[in-house]
Design an enzyme around this catalytic site. Structure first.
Site, short mmCIF file in Angstrom:
data_model
loop_
_atom_site.label_atom_id
_atom_site.label_comp_id
_atom_site.label_asym_id
_atom_site.label_seq_id
_atom_site.Cartn_x
_atom_site.Cartn_y
_atom_site.Cartn_z
N ASN A 82 -31.32 37.62 4.75
CA ASN A 82 -30.49 36.77 5.73
C ASN A 82 -29.11 36.41 5.03
O ASN A 82 -28.49 35.49 5.32
CB ASN A 82 -31.21 35.27 5.68
CG ASN A 82 -31.64 34.79 4.04
OD1 ASN A 82 -31.12 35.45 3.20
ND2 ASN A 82 -32.34 33.62 3.87
N LYS A 137 -25.43 38.85 -0.05
CA LYS A 137 -26.65 39.39 -0.35
C LYS A 137 -26.69 41.03 -0.11
O LYS A 137 -25.67 41.34 0.72
CB LYS A 137 -27.85 39.06 0.13
CG LYS A 137 -28.46 37.43 -0.26
CD LYS A 137 -29.54 37.01 0.23
CE LYS A 137 -29.98 35.46 0.01
NZ LYS A 137 -31.25 35.23 0.60
N TYR A 170 -33.65 34.04 -9.45
CA TYR A 170 -34.71 33.33 -8.68
C TYR A 170 -35.95 32.88 -9.48
O TYR A 170 -36.96 32.71 -8.77
CB TYR A 170 -35.26 34.22 -7.38
CG TYR A 170 -34.13 34.18 -6.30
CD1 TYR A 170 -34.10 33.22 -5.46
CD2 TYR A 170 -33.38 35.54 -5.94
CE1 TYR A 170 -32.80 33.06 -4.49
CE2 TYR A 170 -32.48 35.55 -4.72
CZ TYR A 170 -32.31 34.28 -4.09
OH TYR A 170 -31.46 34.24 -3.00
N HIS A 181 -26.64 33.59 0.25
CA HIS A 181 -27.59 32.52 -0.70
C HIS A 181 -26.53 31.41 -0.96
O HIS A 181 -25.08 31.57 -1.01
CB HIS A 181 -27.87 33.12 -2.02
CG HIS A 181 -28.06 32.07 -2.97
ND1 HIS A 181 -29.25 31.61 -2.98
CD2 HIS A 181 -27.38 31.21 -3.86
CE1 HIS A 181 -29.33 30.59 -4.03
NE2 HIS A 181 -28.25 30.50 -4.47
N GLU A 230 -26.73 28.12 -11.44
CA GLU A 230 -26.29 29.67 -10.62
C GLU A 230 -24.99 29.85 -10.91
O GLU A 230 -24.66 31.35 -11.17
CB GLU A 230 -26.56 29.37 -9.28
CG GLU A 230 -27.99 29.13 -8.77
CD GLU A 230 -28.48 28.92 -7.44
OE1 GLU A 230 -27.45 28.65 -6.65
OE2 GLU A 230 -29.50 28.69 -7.10
O1 CDP Z 1 -31.90 30.69 0.52
P1 CDP Z 1 -32.59 29.52 1.04
O2 CDP Z 1 -32.23 28.08 -0.15
O3 CDP Z 1 -32.28 28.96 2.35
O4 CDP Z 1 -33.92 29.68 0.65
P2 CDP Z 1 -35.16 29.40 -0.18
O5 CDP Z 1 -36.44 28.94 0.17
O6 CDP Z 1 -34.59 29.13 -1.59
O7 CDP Z 1 -35.53 31.18 -0.39
C1 CDP Z 1 -34.82 32.08 -1.17
C2 CDP Z 1 -34.79 33.12 -0.51
O8 CDP Z 1 -36.12 33.92 -0.43
C3 CDP Z 1 -34.43 33.12 1.08
O9 CDP Z 1 -33.00 33.27 1.19
C4 CDP Z 1 -34.97 34.42 1.58
O10 CDP Z 1 -34.25 35.65 1.19
C5 CDP Z 1 -36.32 34.57 0.73
N1 CDP Z 1 -37.48 33.87 1.42
C6 CDP Z 1 -38.39 34.92 2.09
O11 CDP Z 1 -38.10 36.15 2.03
N2 CDP Z 1 -39.42 34.50 2.63
C7 CDP Z 1 -39.68 33.25 2.97
N3 CDP Z 1 -40.85 32.63 3.39
C8 CDP Z 1 -38.68 32.15 2.24
C9 CDP Z 1 -37.64 32.82 1.60
MG MG Z 2 -32.81 28.11 -2.02
#
Ligand code: CDP
Ligand code: MG
Length: 138
Positions: A112, A9, A49, A115, A126
Protein backbone atom coordinates in the site's frame (compact mmCIF):
# COMPACT_ATOMS: atom_id res chain seq x y z
CA UNK A 1 5.85 21.23 16.39
CA UNK A 2 4.99 17.59 15.67
CA UNK A 3 7.02 15.04 13.72
CA UNK A 4 6.05 11.78 12.04
CA UNK A 5 7.80 8.99 10.15
CA UNK A 6 6.94 8.34 6.53
CA UNK A 7 8.11 5.37 4.48
CA UNK A 8 7.69 4.94 0.75
CA UNK A 9 7.52 1.15 0.82
CA UNK A 10 9.38 -1.12 -1.64
CA UNK A 11 6.34 -1.34 -3.97
CA UNK A 12 6.23 2.46 -4.26
CA UNK A 13 9.96 2.70 -5.02
CA UNK A 14 9.75 -0.13 -7.61
CA UNK A 15 6.76 1.44 -9.33
CA UNK A 16 8.44 4.82 -9.56
CA UNK A 17 6.17 6.96 -7.41
CA UNK A 18 8.76 8.51 -5.05
CA UNK A 19 8.32 11.83 -6.86
CA UNK A 20 4.53 11.65 -6.79
CA UNK A 21 4.49 11.04 -3.03
CA UNK A 22 7.04 13.76 -2.27
CA UNK A 23 5.07 16.20 -4.47
CA UNK A 24 1.99 15.63 -2.30
CA UNK A 25 3.96 16.57 0.82
CA UNK A 26 5.25 19.70 -0.87
CA UNK A 27 1.80 20.64 -2.20
CA UNK A 28 0.39 20.18 1.32
CA UNK A 29 3.12 22.35 2.86
CA UNK A 30 4.35 19.46 4.96
CA UNK A 31 8.07 19.92 5.65
CA UNK A 32 10.51 17.07 5.00
CA UNK A 33 13.24 17.39 7.66
CA UNK A 34 15.09 14.10 6.99
CA UNK A 35 15.20 11.65 4.09
CA UNK A 36 17.18 8.59 3.04
CA UNK A 37 16.92 5.40 1.02
CA UNK A 38 17.58 2.09 2.71
CA UNK A 39 17.16 -1.60 2.07
CA UNK A 40 15.83 -3.18 5.26
CA UNK A 41 16.88 -6.61 6.36
CA UNK A 42 14.14 -8.98 7.51
CA UNK A 43 15.34 -8.41 11.09
CA UNK A 44 15.11 -4.63 10.75
CA UNK A 45 11.60 -4.94 9.32
CA UNK A 46 10.59 -7.23 12.20
CA UNK A 47 11.93 -4.72 14.72
CA UNK A 48 10.15 -1.84 13.03
CA UNK A 49 6.80 -3.66 12.98
CA UNK A 50 7.24 -5.34 16.39
CA UNK A 51 3.78 -4.06 17.47
CA UNK A 52 2.28 -6.35 14.82
CA UNK A 53 4.28 -9.43 15.85
CA UNK A 54 1.17 -11.44 16.71
CA UNK A 55 -0.81 -10.51 13.61
CA UNK A 56 -1.36 -13.09 10.86
CA UNK A 57 0.15 -10.76 8.23
CA UNK A 58 3.42 -10.14 10.16
CA UNK A 59 5.63 -12.61 8.29
CA UNK A 60 4.40 -11.60 4.85
CA UNK A 61 4.59 -7.88 5.76
CA UNK A 62 8.19 -8.11 6.96
CA UNK A 63 9.17 -10.14 3.85
CA UNK A 64 7.64 -7.40 1.72
CA UNK A 65 9.30 -4.57 3.66
CA UNK A 66 12.70 -6.26 3.21
CA UNK A 67 12.13 -7.05 -0.50
CA UNK A 68 13.71 -3.88 -1.91
CA UNK A 69 14.79 -0.31 -1.20
CA UNK A 70 12.46 2.01 0.70
CA UNK A 71 12.58 5.77 1.28
CA UNK A 72 12.25 6.89 4.89
CA UNK A 73 11.46 10.48 5.79
CA UNK A 74 10.74 12.57 8.84
CA UNK A 75 7.89 15.02 8.27
CA UNK A 76 7.32 18.04 10.46
CA UNK A 77 4.43 20.42 11.02
CA UNK A 78 1.49 21.27 13.20
CA UNK A 79 -0.76 18.22 13.51
CA UNK A 80 1.36 16.41 10.92
CA UNK A 81 0.65 12.91 12.28
CA UNK A 82 -3.08 13.20 11.56
CA UNK A 83 -2.62 15.33 8.42
CA UNK A 84 -0.30 12.74 6.88
CA UNK A 85 -2.59 9.82 7.88
CA UNK A 86 -5.34 11.67 6.00
CA UNK A 87 -3.14 12.14 2.91
CA UNK A 88 -2.22 8.43 2.97
CA UNK A 89 -5.78 7.11 3.18
CA UNK A 90 -7.08 3.89 4.75
CA UNK A 91 -4.82 0.84 5.09
CA UNK A 92 -6.93 -0.97 2.50
CA UNK A 93 -6.72 1.14 -0.67
CA UNK A 94 -10.19 0.00 -1.70
CA UNK A 95 -11.58 1.79 1.37
CA UNK A 96 -9.33 4.84 1.03
CA UNK A 97 -10.86 8.21 0.12
CA UNK A 98 -10.54 9.57 -3.41
CA UNK A 99 -7.36 11.56 -3.93
CA UNK A 100 -5.38 9.83 -1.18
CA UNK A 101 -1.96 8.32 -1.87
CA UNK A 102 -3.11 4.77 -1.24
CA UNK A 103 -6.27 5.14 -3.32
CA UNK A 104 -4.25 6.51 -6.22
CA UNK A 105 -1.18 4.26 -6.11
CA UNK A 106 -1.73 1.12 -3.98
CA UNK A 107 -2.39 -2.26 -5.55
CA UNK A 108 -2.95 -4.45 -2.51
CA UNK A 109 -3.82 -4.22 1.21
CA UNK A 110 -0.20 -5.12 2.01
CA UNK A 111 1.52 -3.34 -0.86
CA UNK A 112 0.00 0.00 0.00
CA UNK A 113 2.89 2.32 -0.98
CA UNK A 114 3.30 4.29 2.23
CA UNK A 115 3.67 4.01 5.98
CA UNK A 116 2.84 6.74 8.50
CA UNK A 117 3.11 6.79 12.28
CA UNK A 118 -0.25 6.58 14.06
CA UNK A 119 0.49 8.45 17.34
CA UNK A 120 3.13 10.70 18.97
CA UNK A 121 4.50 7.63 20.83
CA UNK A 122 4.87 5.52 17.69
CA UNK A 123 6.30 8.51 15.78
CA UNK A 124 8.97 8.89 18.45
CA UNK A 125 9.90 5.20 18.35
CA UNK A 126 9.84 5.02 14.54
CA UNK A 127 11.87 8.21 13.93
CA UNK A 128 14.54 7.04 16.38
CA UNK A 129 14.54 3.60 14.77
CA UNK A 130 15.91 5.04 11.51
CA UNK A 131 17.44 8.45 12.27
CA UNK A 132 19.86 9.98 14.75
CA UNK A 133 19.62 13.65 15.68
CA UNK A 134 22.38 14.70 13.24
CA UNK A 135 20.34 13.40 10.31
CA UNK A 136 17.33 15.59 11.05
CA UNK A 137 17.62 19.22 9.96
CA UNK A 138 16.87 21.70 12.70
O1 CDP B 1 -0.13 1.16 7.74
P1 CDP B 1 -1.36 1.33 8.60
O2 CDP B 1 -1.06 2.02 9.92
O3 CDP B 1 -2.49 1.96 7.85
O4 CDP B 1 -1.90 -0.16 8.93
P2 CDP B 1 -1.49 -1.17 10.12
O5 CDP B 1 -2.76 -1.76 10.64
O6 CDP B 1 -0.57 -0.53 11.09
O7 CDP B 1 -0.73 -2.33 9.35
C1 CDP B 1 0.62 -2.17 8.97
C2 CDP B 1 0.78 -2.68 7.56
O8 CDP B 1 0.51 -4.09 7.52
C3 CDP B 1 -0.22 -2.12 6.53
O9 CDP B 1 0.15 -0.84 6.05
C4 CDP B 1 -0.17 -3.17 5.43
O10 CDP B 1 1.02 -3.05 4.63
C5 CDP B 1 -0.05 -4.45 6.26
N1 CDP B 1 -1.36 -5.10 6.49
C6 CDP B 1 -1.67 -6.25 5.77
O11 CDP B 1 -0.89 -6.72 4.96
N2 CDP B 1 -2.89 -6.87 5.96
C7 CDP B 1 -3.77 -6.38 6.84
N3 CDP B 1 -4.95 -7.00 7.02
C8 CDP B 1 -3.47 -5.22 7.59
C9 CDP B 1 -2.24 -4.60 7.38
MG1 MG C 1 0.15 1.37 11.48
Amino acid sequence: MERTLSIIKPDGVKRGVIGDVVKRFEDSHIDIVAMKMLYMTKKQAQGFYAVHEERPFFDSLTDFMSSGPAVVMVLEGEGVIARYRKLMGATNFEEADEGTIRRDFATDIEKNVVHGSDSPESADFEINYFFNSFEIVA
